[in-house]
Write a protein that holds these residues in place. Structure first.
Motif, PDB file in Angstrom:
ATOM      1  N   PHE A 268      41.485  15.264  -0.624  1.00 32.31           N
ATOM      2  CA  PHE A 268      42.509  16.285  -0.857  1.00 32.31           C
ATOM      3  C   PHE A 268      43.853  15.694  -1.267  1.00 32.31           C
ATOM      4  CE2 PHE A 268      39.557  17.874   2.428  1.00 32.31           C
ATOM      5  CZ  PHE A 268      38.975  18.912   1.712  1.00 32.31           C
ATOM      6  N   VAL A 269      43.794  14.707  -2.152  1.00 34.68           N
ATOM      7  CA  VAL A 269      45.043  14.169  -2.691  1.00 34.68           C
ATOM      8  C   VAL A 269      44.922  14.081  -4.212  1.00 34.68           C
ATOM      9  CG1 VAL A 269      45.626  12.821  -0.646  1.00 34.68           C
ATOM     10  CG2 VAL A 269      44.243  11.802  -2.455  1.00 34.68           C
ATOM     11  N   SER A 270      45.982  13.662  -4.841  1.00 30.79           N
ATOM     12  CA  SER A 270      45.977  13.555  -6.303  1.00 30.79           C
ATOM     13  C   SER A 270      45.226  12.304  -6.751  1.00 30.79           C
ATOM     14  CB  SER A 270      47.413  13.503  -6.801  1.00 30.79           C
ATOM     15  OG  SER A 270      47.472  12.842  -8.037  1.00 30.79           O
ATOM     16  N   PRO A 271      44.558  12.359  -7.898  1.00 31.30           N
ATOM     17  CA  PRO A 271      43.868  11.184  -8.444  1.00 31.30           C
ATOM     18  C   PRO A 271      44.819   9.997  -8.631  1.00 31.30           C
ATOM     19  CG  PRO A 271      43.207  13.149  -9.636  1.00 31.30           C
ATOM     20  CD  PRO A 271      44.290  13.562  -8.703  1.00 31.30           C
ATOM     21  N   THR A 272      46.050  10.280  -8.908  1.00 27.46           N
ATOM     22  CA  THR A 272      46.973   9.164  -9.124  1.00 27.46           C
ATOM     23  C   THR A 272      47.242   8.404  -7.817  1.00 27.46           C
ATOM     24  OG1 THR A 272      48.917  10.547  -8.730  1.00 27.46           O
ATOM     25  CG2 THR A 272      48.140  10.374 -10.998  1.00 27.46           C
ATOM     26  N   THR A 273      47.124   9.099  -6.719  1.00 26.79           N
ATOM     27  CA  THR A 273      47.276   8.433  -5.426  1.00 26.79           C
ATOM     28  C   THR A 273      46.154   7.423  -5.220  1.00 26.79           C
ATOM     29  OG1 THR A 273      48.242  10.429  -4.538  1.00 26.79           O
ATOM     30  CG2 THR A 273      47.471   8.805  -2.953  1.00 26.79           C
ATOM     31  N   ILE A 274      44.956   7.880  -5.552  1.00 29.88           N
ATOM     32  CA  ILE A 274      43.803   6.974  -5.432  1.00 29.88           C
ATOM     33  C   ILE A 274      44.014   5.769  -6.331  1.00 29.88           C
ATOM     34  CG2 ILE A 274      41.302   6.794  -5.598  1.00 29.88           C
ATOM     35  CD1 ILE A 274      42.341   8.785  -3.500  1.00 29.88           C
ATOM     36  N   ASP A 275      44.545   6.032  -7.506  1.00 31.33           N
ATOM     37  CA  ASP A 275      44.807   4.953  -8.447  1.00 31.33           C
ATOM     38  C   ASP A 275      45.747   3.918  -7.822  1.00 31.33           C
ATOM     39  OD1 ASP A 275      44.260   4.138 -11.237  1.00 31.33           O
ATOM     40  OD2 ASP A 275      46.447   4.132 -11.331  1.00 31.33           O
ATOM     41  N   THR A 276      46.754   4.400  -7.146  1.00 33.65           N
ATOM     42  CA  THR A 276      47.706   3.492  -6.503  1.00 33.65           C
ATOM     43  C   THR A 276      47.025   2.685  -5.393  1.00 33.65           C
ATOM     44  OG1 THR A 276      49.450   5.084  -6.932  1.00 33.65           O
ATOM     45  CG2 THR A 276      49.918   3.358  -5.350  1.00 33.65           C
ATOM     46  N   HIS A 277      46.241   3.354  -4.581  1.00 36.05           N
ATOM     47  CA  HIS A 277      45.525   2.637  -3.519  1.00 36.05           C
ATOM     48  C   HIS A 277      44.648   1.551  -4.131  1.00 36.05           C
ATOM     49  CE1 HIS A 277      46.947   5.073  -0.322  1.00 36.05           C
ATOM     50  NE2 HIS A 277      46.346   6.187  -0.717  1.00 36.05           N
ATOM     51  N   ARG A 278      44.007   1.924  -5.220  1.00 34.65           N
ATOM     52  CA  ARG A 278      43.121   0.994  -5.910  1.00 34.65           C
ATOM     53  C   ARG A 278      43.899  -0.229  -6.395  1.00 34.65           C
ATOM     54  NH1 ARG A 278      38.148   3.798  -8.463  1.00 34.65           N
ATOM     55  NH2 ARG A 278      36.906   1.963  -8.947  1.00 34.65           N
ATOM     56  N   LYS A 279      45.041   0.048  -6.990  1.00 32.60           N
ATOM     57  CA  LYS A 279      45.923  -0.994  -7.473  1.00 32.60           C
ATOM     58  C   LYS A 279      46.268  -1.953  -6.326  1.00 32.60           C
ATOM     59  CE  LYS A 279      49.140   1.124  -9.847  1.00 32.60           C
ATOM     60  NZ  LYS A 279      50.462   1.679 -10.218  1.00 32.60           N
ATOM     61  N   ASN A 280      46.617  -1.372  -5.181  1.00 24.63           N
ATOM     62  CA  ASN A 280      46.999  -2.185  -4.029  1.00 24.63           C
ATOM     63  C   ASN A 280      45.816  -2.982  -3.482  1.00 24.63           C
ATOM     64  OD1 ASN A 280      49.596  -1.200  -4.223  1.00 24.63           O
ATOM     65  ND2 ASN A 280      49.204   0.498  -2.824  1.00 24.63           N
ATOM     66  N   LEU A 281      44.635  -2.378  -3.527  1.00 23.00           N
ATOM     67  CA  LEU A 281      43.435  -3.088  -3.060  1.00 23.00           C
ATOM     68  C   LEU A 281      43.183  -4.316  -3.936  1.00 23.00           C
ATOM     69  CD1 LEU A 281      41.058  -0.099  -2.223  1.00 23.00           C
ATOM     70  CD2 LEU A 281      41.740  -1.904  -0.639  1.00 23.00           C
ATOM     71  N   LEU A 282      43.269  -4.124  -5.246  1.00 24.60           N
ATOM     72  CA  LEU A 282      43.050  -5.243  -6.165  1.00 24.60           C
ATOM     73  C   LEU A 282      44.071  -6.345  -5.884  1.00 24.60           C
ATOM     74  CD1 LEU A 282      42.370  -3.416  -9.578  1.00 24.60           C
ATOM     75  CD2 LEU A 282      40.707  -4.513  -8.087  1.00 24.60           C
ATOM     76  N   ALA A 283      45.311  -5.941  -5.646  1.00 27.81           N
ATOM     77  CA  ALA A 283      46.365  -6.923  -5.389  1.00 27.81           C
ATOM     78  C   ALA A 283      46.089  -7.669  -4.078  1.00 27.81           C
ATOM     79  CB  ALA A 283      47.715  -6.229  -5.342  1.00 27.81           C
ATOM     80  N   LYS A 284      45.723  -6.926  -3.033  1.00 29.70           N
ATOM     81  CA  LYS A 284      45.514  -7.569  -1.732  1.00 29.70           C
ATOM     82  C   LYS A 284      44.343  -8.543  -1.751  1.00 29.70           C
ATOM     83  CE  LYS A 284      47.688  -4.290   1.421  1.00 29.70           C
ATOM     84  NZ  LYS A 284      47.547  -3.421   2.615  1.00 29.70           N
ATOM     85  N   PHE A 285      43.309  -8.192  -2.487  1.00 28.49           N
ATOM     86  CA  PHE A 285      42.158  -9.090  -2.558  1.00 28.49           C
ATOM     87  C   PHE A 285      42.350 -10.166  -3.627  1.00 28.49           C
ATOM     88  CE2 PHE A 285      38.715  -7.781   0.230  1.00 28.49           C
ATOM     89  CZ  PHE A 285      39.144  -6.548   0.670  1.00 28.49           C
ATOM     90  N   GLY A 286      43.364  -9.989  -4.458  1.00 22.87           N
ATOM     91  CA  GLY A 286      43.599 -10.976  -5.507  1.00 22.87           C
ATOM     92  C   GLY A 286      42.496 -11.013  -6.543  1.00 22.87           C
TER      93      GLY A 286
END
Lengths: 204, 204
Positions: free
Chosen positions: A169-187
């Motif tokens: 129940f959130v916007s797709p762009t929010t998921i995109d941001t989480h995804r971005k952060n996941l990629l960054a955290k895992f390098g």
DNA sequence: CGGTATATCCTGTTTTTAAGGGATTGCAGC
DNA sequence: GCTGCAATCCCTTAAAAACAGGATATACCG
């Protein structure tokens, strides 16, 4: 008075191994073993040992959950985690669930005896290797937020951003941001290696 | 003449367990144990047992590789795989590498003895659970070609189609096709769940 | 020989991600 | 009250992947 020890492990050979390591030790009383969480809980209704050596991988329930349950019902019983895996998250979760120590399955008899004697006094014991793992990974921890873990799991399920967004129940762009952060955290650069690394590090 | 048995397993408790299970058996001679592949090979240079009980997970080399190497150098030695994992591909790979049998670590003493007596005659032994796993997965096998495995691993590494194409000296559209086929064979919709399933099924 | 499997390559279109830039809210700790 | 973090949302562009629907060559096998 002898220390009553109970084992929970689904591998018969490991149970036999521990029994063999402890049988000639004075001050240790072998009270029995269980091959799964259910029969462990059944045993505890009848009698409580001083120490439970508990495998992390059980057929019916994870050792982490069993540990939590046992500590709630019988706070006086000390639990020592037992596993072949020396993954950061497993050890940490086991301790968070109320375990008093952690021993790897390649521990020697001396280590095992030391663990028992330390834990019975109410102190915490880590095997050398386990504590090495902890300090090592403390230097380089991948800490995910609740939401990030949630998103990570849904990505692994094969859902697209839009589907995940609908589900949470959130916007797709929010998921995109989480995804971005996941990629960054895992390098990592993309989903493929994200999932691979997350799996290897036991996040999934 | 007693059957000479040797153990390779990096978990001391498992070694102890097997020793304890076998020590009172007549007809079994315990020749020793190794905690890693290197010391196993060193031992074999001096003497050869009849049977090696070999863990699949070793610190320095996979049991599958060690199995292959031992069978090449000492074809008369029979090998029984030993593992907690009952994954199809592990069991299959172990047998492909020349093992004569497979026993899970939760096997009873009877099972272990039966395995040894069957294998020593040159026959093949599977523990009940292992054969169940095999027949189960035989009904639903995911068979990948050499090339598909190669591509799958590079995808997991995080390479894009173009990078994989360069590395394998083929066109990016070829990689695209392999990818399409991988998704179809695993019955998934995208890379994320492909990598997840491939990891769980031990392809990676 | 014909069938099957493998690997290679192509032309498209559509959907999904990645990567860059920002912005706002709410909450917990100092 | 300020700071930092988590979670939310938005925009744009370019790249990558998924989907559709082909073709060709080679090799192995019964």
């Amino acid at each position: 008075m002898a220390t009553k020890v109970f084992i929970v492990d689904d591998h018969y050979m490991v149970v036999e191994g521990i029994r063999s390591l402890l049988q000639n030790e004075k001050g240790i009383e072998w009270t029995g073993h269980a091959m799964n969480a259910a029969s462990c809980l059944a045993f505890l209704q009848r009698q409580q040992p001083d120490i439970i050596l508990m495998d992390i991988n059980l057929p019916d329930k994870s050792g982490i959950d069993l540990c939590k349950e046992v500590k709630e019902k019988y706070p006086s019983v000390f639990i020592i985690g037992l596993s072949t895996f020396n993954q950061q998250s497993f050890i940490q979760k086991m301790m968070d669930s109320g375990a008093s120590g952690y021993v790897l399955k390649n521990a020697t008899q001396e280590e095992l005896m030391e663990a028992i004697s330390v834990v019975i006094k109410g102190k915490i014991y880590f095997s050398d290797e386990a504590s090495q793992v902890l300090t090592k990974t403390d230097a380089n921890p991948i800490l995910l937020t609740r939401r990030e873990k949630e998103v990570l799991e849904l990505i692994a399920e094969g859902l697209t951003n839009n589907e995940i967004a609908q589900k949470l129940f959130v916007s797709p762009t929010t998921i995109d941001t989480h995804r971005k952060n996941l990629l960054a955290k895992f390098g990592v650069r993309n989903t493929a290696s994200l999932i691979r690394d997350a799996t290897k590090l036991q996040f999934i």
